[in-house]
Motif scaffolding. Structure first.
Motif, PDB file in Angstrom:
ATOM      1  N   GLY A 197       0.806  -1.203   0.000  1.00 57.32           N
ATOM      2  CA  GLY A 197       0.000   0.000   0.000  1.00 57.32           C
ATOM      3  C   GLY A 197       0.843   1.258   0.000  1.00 57.32           C
ATOM      4  O   GLY A 197       1.952   1.275   0.534  1.00 57.32           O
ATOM      5  N   ALA A 198       0.324   2.300  -0.602  1.00 62.29           N
ATOM      6  CA  ALA A 198       0.939   3.619  -0.564  1.00 62.29           C
ATOM      7  C   ALA A 198      -0.015   4.574   0.148  1.00 62.29           C
ATOM      8  O   ALA A 198      -1.231   4.466  -0.006  1.00 62.29           O
ATOM      9  N   VAL A 199       0.546   5.497   0.907  1.00 62.89           N
ATOM     10  CA  VAL A 199      -0.263   6.491   1.615  1.00 62.89           C
ATOM     11  C   VAL A 199      -0.264   7.779   0.808  1.00 62.89           C
ATOM     12  O   VAL A 199       0.792   8.330   0.493  1.00 62.89           O
ATOM     13  N   VAL A 200      -1.462   8.238   0.465  1.00 63.11           N
ATOM     14  CA  VAL A 200      -1.615   9.448  -0.343  1.00 63.11           C
ATOM     15  C   VAL A 200      -2.240  10.536   0.516  1.00 63.11           C
ATOM     16  O   VAL A 200      -3.283  10.332   1.148  1.00 63.11           O
ATOM     17  N   THR A 201      -1.578  11.691   0.541  1.00 66.12           N
ATOM     18  CA  THR A 201      -2.078  12.872   1.233  1.00 66.12           C
ATOM     19  C   THR A 201      -2.047  14.039   0.251  1.00 66.12           C
ATOM     20  O   THR A 201      -1.717  13.870  -0.921  1.00 66.12           O
ATOM     21  N   ALA A 202      -2.385  15.229   0.739  1.00 64.42           N
ATOM     22  CA  ALA A 202      -2.369  16.410  -0.131  1.00 64.42           C
ATOM     23  C   ALA A 202      -1.879  17.616   0.653  1.00 64.42           C
ATOM     24  O   ALA A 202      -2.114  17.729   1.870  1.00 64.42           O
ATOM     25  N   ARG A 203      -1.195  18.503  -0.062  1.00 60.30           N
ATOM     26  CA  ARG A 203      -0.733  19.744   0.535  1.00 60.30           C
ATOM     27  C   ARG A 203      -0.831  20.853  -0.502  1.00 60.30           C
ATOM     28  O   ARG A 203      -0.213  20.790  -1.560  1.00 60.30           O
ATOM     29  N   GLU A 204      -1.667  21.822  -0.211  1.00 57.92           N
ATOM     30  CA  GLU A 204      -1.828  22.999  -1.071  1.00 57.92           C
ATOM     31  C   GLU A 204      -2.104  22.610  -2.525  1.00 57.92           C
ATOM     32  O   GLU A 204      -1.506  23.127  -3.462  1.00 57.92           O
ATOM     33  N   GLY A 205      -3.012  21.653  -2.692  1.00 60.02           N
ATOM     34  CA  GLY A 205      -3.450  21.274  -4.028  1.00 60.02           C
ATOM     35  C   GLY A 205      -2.543  20.330  -4.777  1.00 60.02           C
ATOM     36  O   GLY A 205      -2.737  20.124  -5.979  1.00 60.02           O
ATOM     37  N   VAL A 206      -1.587  19.711  -4.092  1.00 56.50           N
ATOM     38  CA  VAL A 206      -0.675  18.748  -4.719  1.00 56.50           C
ATOM     39  C   VAL A 206      -0.748  17.431  -3.954  1.00 56.50           C
ATOM     40  O   VAL A 206      -0.738  17.419  -2.717  1.00 56.50           O
ATOM     41  N   LEU A 207      -0.819  16.311  -4.686  1.00 59.77           N
ATOM     42  CA  LEU A 207      -0.843  14.994  -4.052  1.00 59.77           C
ATOM     43  C   LEU A 207       0.554  14.592  -3.620  1.00 59.77           C
ATOM     44  O   LEU A 207       1.525  14.749  -4.372  1.00 59.77           O
ATOM     45  N   LEU A 208       0.645  14.044  -2.418  1.00 56.53           N
ATOM     46  CA  LEU A 208       1.902  13.506  -1.891  1.00 56.53           C
ATOM     47  C   LEU A 208       1.787  11.997  -1.829  1.00 56.53           C
ATOM     48  O   LEU A 208       0.846  11.457  -1.235  1.00 56.53           O
ATOM     49  N   TRP A 209       2.741  11.305  -2.444  1.00 54.98           N
ATOM     50  CA  TRP A 209       2.765   9.844  -2.492  1.00 54.98           C
ATOM     51  C   TRP A 209       3.818   9.364  -1.503  1.00 54.98           C
ATOM     52  O   TRP A 209       4.993   9.563  -1.708  1.00 54.98           O
ATOM     53  N   ASN A 210       3.365   8.786  -0.399  1.00 55.38           N
ATOM     54  CA  ASN A 210       4.287   8.431   0.690  1.00 55.38           C
ATOM     55  C   ASN A 210       5.159   9.611   1.080  1.00 55.38           C
ATOM     56  O   ASN A 210       6.359   9.490   1.323  1.00 55.38           O
ATOM     57  N   GLN A 263       5.998  12.273  -0.744  1.00 52.91           N
ATOM     58  CA  GLN A 263       6.695  12.963  -1.830  1.00 52.91           C
ATOM     59  C   GLN A 263       5.682  13.585  -2.799  1.00 52.91           C
ATOM     60  O   GLN A 263       4.787  12.894  -3.277  1.00 52.91           O
ATOM     61  N   PRO A 264       5.802  14.886  -3.108  1.00 49.87           N
ATOM     62  CA  PRO A 264       4.856  15.519  -4.037  1.00 49.87           C
ATOM     63  C   PRO A 264       5.000  14.948  -5.440  1.00 49.87           C
ATOM     64  O   PRO A 264       6.099  14.785  -5.952  1.00 49.87           O
ATOM     65  N   LEU A 265       3.822  14.649  -6.067  1.00 49.10           N
ATOM     66  CA  LEU A 265       3.848  14.071  -7.412  1.00 49.10           C
ATOM     67  C   LEU A 265       3.073  14.889  -8.431  1.00 49.10           C
ATOM     68  O   LEU A 265       3.596  15.255  -9.474  1.00 49.10           O
TER      69      LEU A 265
END
Length: 326
Positions: free
Chosen positions: A130-143, A145-147
Motif C-alpha cells: 500500500g501507498a499512503v496518499v495525502t495532499a498539501r496545497e493542491g498537490v498529491l503527496l505519495w508516501n 513525496q509531491p507528485l
C-alpha cells in the motif's frame, strides 16, 4: 456516446464519460521506501461473484416490522411493457468513493503504473503493497513525496484498494486543498451489481432485485447527465446510492443486473430520476409519495409479482427504454 432507444426516443449523452486509455511507458522504479503493507490481506484469486464460501453467507433480510409494512395494491398492478436487455457495452460512471480525506491508503493486486493527467508515469504500485496518499496545497503527496495535482491508477482489469474497500475499474485521485478525493470510474453495469447488493438484501426475490437494478440504473444515468461535480457524477452513500465496491457483490445481484442490462425507466421522453427508499412512509414524507418502497417491492416479489408489475406499481406512467452506446 450513449443514446436511449425505445419507440423513436433518442437522448444523447453529450460528454465523453471515459477518456480513451493510452499505452503506458515502462513503469519506473519507485524510490520512495519503505512501502507499507495493505491493512488487510490481498484477495486470494477468488472472484466475489462466485458462490460464497461456507463462512460467507449472504446477509438475510430481517422480518419487516409493523411500522414498515407497506400498502399493497388490491388488484394486480399494471405491468410496464418489457424491453429486451442490451447486448452492447455500457457507459462508465464516475463515483466519488472518498471525499475530503486527509489520508488514503491505495493498493492493487498487480504491478501498476501510476500516471498523471497527461498519462506520464509518476511512480508505481507493487502487488500487495500500500501507498499512503495525502495532499498539501493542491498537490498529491505519495508516501510523503509531491507528485501531481491528479493521479490515475489503472490496474489492467484487476482490483484497486482505496481506504478500506476493494473496487473494480479505474481510480483517480484528486488534490483539493489539503485533502484527497478518490473517484472510481467503472462500468455502469458492474457498479450496479454492488449497488443492488448495498441497497437491498441479496436473498430477496429475484424479481425484486431486477426492479431495484432498473431503478438504480435509471437514477445513476440521470445523475450522469447532471453530474454532481466536474470530477464525479455521484457519491457513494445514501445521499445518492450506496456503493461499497466488491464487498456487496453477490451472484444474485449479478444475475439481476445482467437480466436487465441497459434497461432504464423513462417518462415524457426523459430518463426518470427514479427515487426509492426503504419504506412507504419515507417515500411519502421525503419524495411526496413518488418513488419505490423497497420493502413494498420485496413483498410484491414474495407474492409472485414480476419486476414489470413492481415497477408499474411505484412508477405509474413510466416506460422502459434501452441504453445504446454509439
Amino acid at each position: 456516446m450513449a443514446t436511449i432507444a425505445s419507440a423513436g426516443l433518442g437522448i444523447w449523452l453529450l460528454r465523453n464519460l471515459s477518456p480513451t486509455p493510452v499505452a503506458l511507458s515502462e513503469p519506473i522504479p519507485d524510490p520512495i521506501k519503505p512501502q507499507r503493507p495493505l491493512p488487510r490481506p490481498i484477495l486470494d484469486g477468488r472472484d466475489p461473484l462466485l458462490a460464497p464460501l461456507p463462512s460467507q453467507t449472504p446477509p438475510s433480510a430481517p422480518p419487516v416490522s409493523t411500522s414498515a409494512k407497506t400498502i399493497l395494491p388490491t388488484v394486480p398492478p399494471l405491468a410496464l411493457k418489457p424491453v429486451p436487455p442490451s447486448q452492447g457495452p455500457a457507459p462508465q460512471v464516475r463515483v466519488a468513493i472518498a471525499r475530503n480525506q486527509h489520508s488514503l491508503t491505495i493498493g492493487t493486486t498487480v504491478v501498476t503504473a501510476v500516471t498523471n493527467d497527461q498519462q506520464q508515469v509518476m511512480t508505481q504500485l507493487a502487488p500487495s503493497q500500500g501507498a499512503v496518499v495525502t495532499a498539501r496545497e493542491g498537490v498529491l503527496l505519495w508516501n510523503g513525496q509531491p507528485l501531481a495535482l491528479s493521479l490515475w491508477i489503472r490496474p489492467s482489469n484487476q482490483l484497486i484498494f482505496v481506504g478500506e474497500k476493494w473496487y473494480r475499474g479505474v481510480v483517480r485521485l484528486i488534490a483539493q486543498g489539503n485533502t484527497v478525493t478518490a473517484v472510481n470510474q467503472v462500468d455502469l453495469e458492474q457498479y450496479l451489481v454492488s449497488v443492488v447488493g448495498s441497497e437491498v438484501y441479496p436473498d430477496w426475490p429475484m424479481e425484486t432485485l431486477k426492479a431495484q437494478a432498473i431503478a438504480a440504473r435509471s437514477y445513476a444515468l440521470a445523475q450522469m447527465f447532471q453530474p454532481a461535480s466536474r470530477f464525479f457524477d455521484l457519491g457513494n452513500d445514501e445521499r445518492w446510492q450506496v456503493y461499497r465496491g466488491i464487498e456487496t457483490e453477490w451472484n444474485t445481484t449479478q444475475a439481476a443486473v445482467q437480466a436487465t442490462r441497459g434497461i432504464v425507466l423513462t417518462k415524457s421522453g426523459r430518463i426518470m430520476v427514479s427515487m426509492y427508499a426503504a419504506t412507504d412512509n419515507i417515500v411519502r414524507e421525503v419524495f411526496g409519495g413518488r418513488g419505490m418502497s423497497q420493502t413494498g417491492a420485496y413483498e410484491l416479489g414474495r407474492r409472485g409479482y414480476n419486476h414489470l408489475q413492481i415497477l408499474g406499481t411505484y412508477y405509474p406512467g413510466a416506460g422502459l427504454s434501452q441504453i445504446r452506446l454509439n
